[in-house]
Design an enzyme around this catalytic site. Sequence first.
Site, PDB file in Angstrom:
ATOM      1  N   ASP A   1      35.152  37.594  44.042  1.00 26.72           N
ATOM      2  CA  ASP A   1      36.531  37.541  43.580  1.00 26.72           C
ATOM      3  C   ASP A   1      37.472  37.394  44.762  1.00 26.72           C
ATOM      4  OD1 ASP A   1      38.548  39.657  41.430  1.00 26.72           O
ATOM      5  OD2 ASP A   1      38.351  37.488  41.624  1.00 26.72           O
TER       6      ASP A   1
ATOM      7  N   ASP B   1      37.810  41.709  33.106  1.00 27.52           N
ATOM      8  CA  ASP B   1      38.053  42.908  33.888  1.00 27.52           C
ATOM      9  C   ASP B   1      37.824  44.160  33.090  1.00 27.52           C
ATOM     10  OD1 ASP B   1      40.572  41.046  35.433  1.00 27.52           O
ATOM     11  OD2 ASP B   1      38.675  41.675  36.297  1.00 27.52           O
TER      12      ASP B   1
END
Lengths: 530, 256
Positions: A341, A448
Amino acid sequence: MPWRFDAFEAYKFCAAVPSVHRRTIASVPRYFHTLVASRTTHLGTLTPLRLVTSAHRCPIASVPRCFNTLSASSLLNITFMNTSGSEEEFCNERTSLMTTESPPLSSYHVETGISSLEDTQTKARCPITNESNNREARHEGVSVERDSTADSEDEEMSLKYGAKHVIMLFVPVTLCMIVVIATIKSVSFYTEKGGQLIYTPFTEDTTSVGQRLLNSVLNTLIMISVIVVMTIFLVVLYKYRCYKFIHGWLILSSLMLLFWFSFMYLGEVFKTYNVAMDYPTLALVIWNFGAVGMVCIHWKGPLQLQQAYLIMISALMALVFIKYLPEWSAWVILGAISVYDLIAVLCPKGPLRMLVETAQERNEPIFPALIYSSAMIWMVGMTEHSAVQQPSHQETNSDEEVGQSHHDNTEDNRNMVVPETEVHGAQSRTTSAVELEEERGIKLGLGDFIFYSVLVGKASATASGDWNTTLACFVAILIGLCLTLLLLAIFKKALPALPISITFGLVFYFSTDNLVRPFMDNLAAHQFYI
Amino acid sequence: MTVAVFFGCSFIAFGPAFALFIFTIARDPLRVIILIAGAFFWLLSLLLSSLVWFIAMKASNDKDQQLQRGLLIFGVMFSVLLQEVFRFAYYKLLRKASEGLAALSEDERSPISVQQMAYVAGLGFGIMSGAFSMINILADSLGPGIVGIHGESQYYFLTSAFMTMAVTLLHTFWGVVFFDGCENRRWWVIAVVVALHLLVSGLTFLNPIYEGSLPPAYVILVSMAVWSFFSCGGSLQNIQQFLTCRKNDAGSEVAS
């Protein structure tokens, strides 16, 4: 122009309305604001108006992930989440409208920008004027002075509303984690070994520690490379405008998730509590649950119900990962995903970045795939976009970056934190004495949710039955989320959202499990209090 | 060891804190964030002190019970000191944040006052401290078992719950007083808070003899409550006005 009114009708029914994105947290791109602004001003007399905004911006980075998810699901018969439906429907309309109408749209702006439009672009283009009581002049004047004070006001607004946004994310994340923890602690199915995913072929039942570590690293490598490949595939699909393919895939995966996974979950819960259930009743319940879920997520539905469904499918997805990822692989994968990420957000050549840029070039929203949207924006009276025109370069950038920060994953949307705010300046037209409400929503990618829940669920499943570890990971994740939003507000540029939370979560998991637990156990044994 | 014990003890231990949270904190997002950050800071202090204790324990002889008990006592004292250090650090952080918020707001005032932050931070510390002390015990109380089967006290759960409640509220009051002392540069206040914390923790060393630990803790709790009330601007007049529901500006709205 009928299409505008159709769009408006769609707006009215859309449950989740992320509004124009303000700066700090991932913003909606300006074009979007412009689009919304133009439409709403055109239809300004209609009240109240629910604007659906930003959604289309944030999915940018999440699309690759949801795509990966879809491919994974198709391979594995594992359902993945799909988009929040009302937005998708809305987005479909918009997308189709936007792709076909974009040129006219800009010309519309140009034509009518002078007359009655408070358009970001118009405003941005128009220089400071000192005209008369002309509305545009007023608006432009307003926008001018707002531009000059934009920074400080923006900052104040962002901090004032930042706390509210953070809480709007805390609540669903907390709920999802609570569902996962409650299930893990009560239903033993999800903590039993039941095989592994095809993406993690190496077993961890080895004799030596070194072998086990090697296997988990290999599993991680395979998983991450699958994700990268899927992301690239999705970017390619998106570049060549194969929207139908992606939409079909999303619907298929959400179908599987809502029906098959929830059936499995319900079955295990019944087994745990020894509830006798007949198949017709079960079929009825699952059918209703799934059908309403599909409608809510892919089409229109009440906001709360949609949010509840998104939380439930995030939890289901997280439970699947908790069950089928072997222990060490899960931790290494979580760490690797955070690193990925970070890289994906900060490197200029990443597929996510390219996706975002493509979407921006085309001035169209990316699929509203798998986004949790937290609020609705009500615009009472005319829409004044004097404040809406706030999106600055920073916003766009941060939007991009935060979008890209949601790394690809088999999960769906990553952490697309998109605050949507419709800031309607108080200086509306003098005719309307209505103070427009300033309400902000925020969007978060479901990926998430899933990763946070996987971390907390794994912590509660494998930490020697210790609740302190679970609690510590929970607080760590919330603080990571808060810090991410704060950093975004301070630096005003894209920052990856997942790494901070996952890093804190991992650090606290290992340290609490190995250091704090013996300490607290000893204290409890002697009943000492610190 | 029943569900009744579970619910009873959890309400005793967490009831006041939960009520405080619901009525004063839950509505304001900024306060919720400060609360959770306070919990995080307490957690950090616990982490560091556990690390120190763990290293000391591993470096020493496992078999020596007295030594281990001594090390545990050392760990407790060190943890108390570290908690107060982190409370001070949190105070510094909140001051900075408050200044930032004030600078950016329209009327140059922070949306939340130092006293409010002190209360919320103290409650955050208290909730986390209480949760870490009590949650495992509560989880165990649900399952089967016999309390004190080897001759220990029968009242383990009950006393744990009462002690947890006392510690939670104590942290809240200590937070208020501590921040007030830091604001007004009265360092003796900080020293007293640290000393009282050490005293309360130290009294728990007497612990199977609950008369030695619980009543003094509650006496200290009441005195801290009174002290913190007066330190953040309360007065007998305020109480009178509150009780008679008189509406003047300093009147019925006592707390905030």
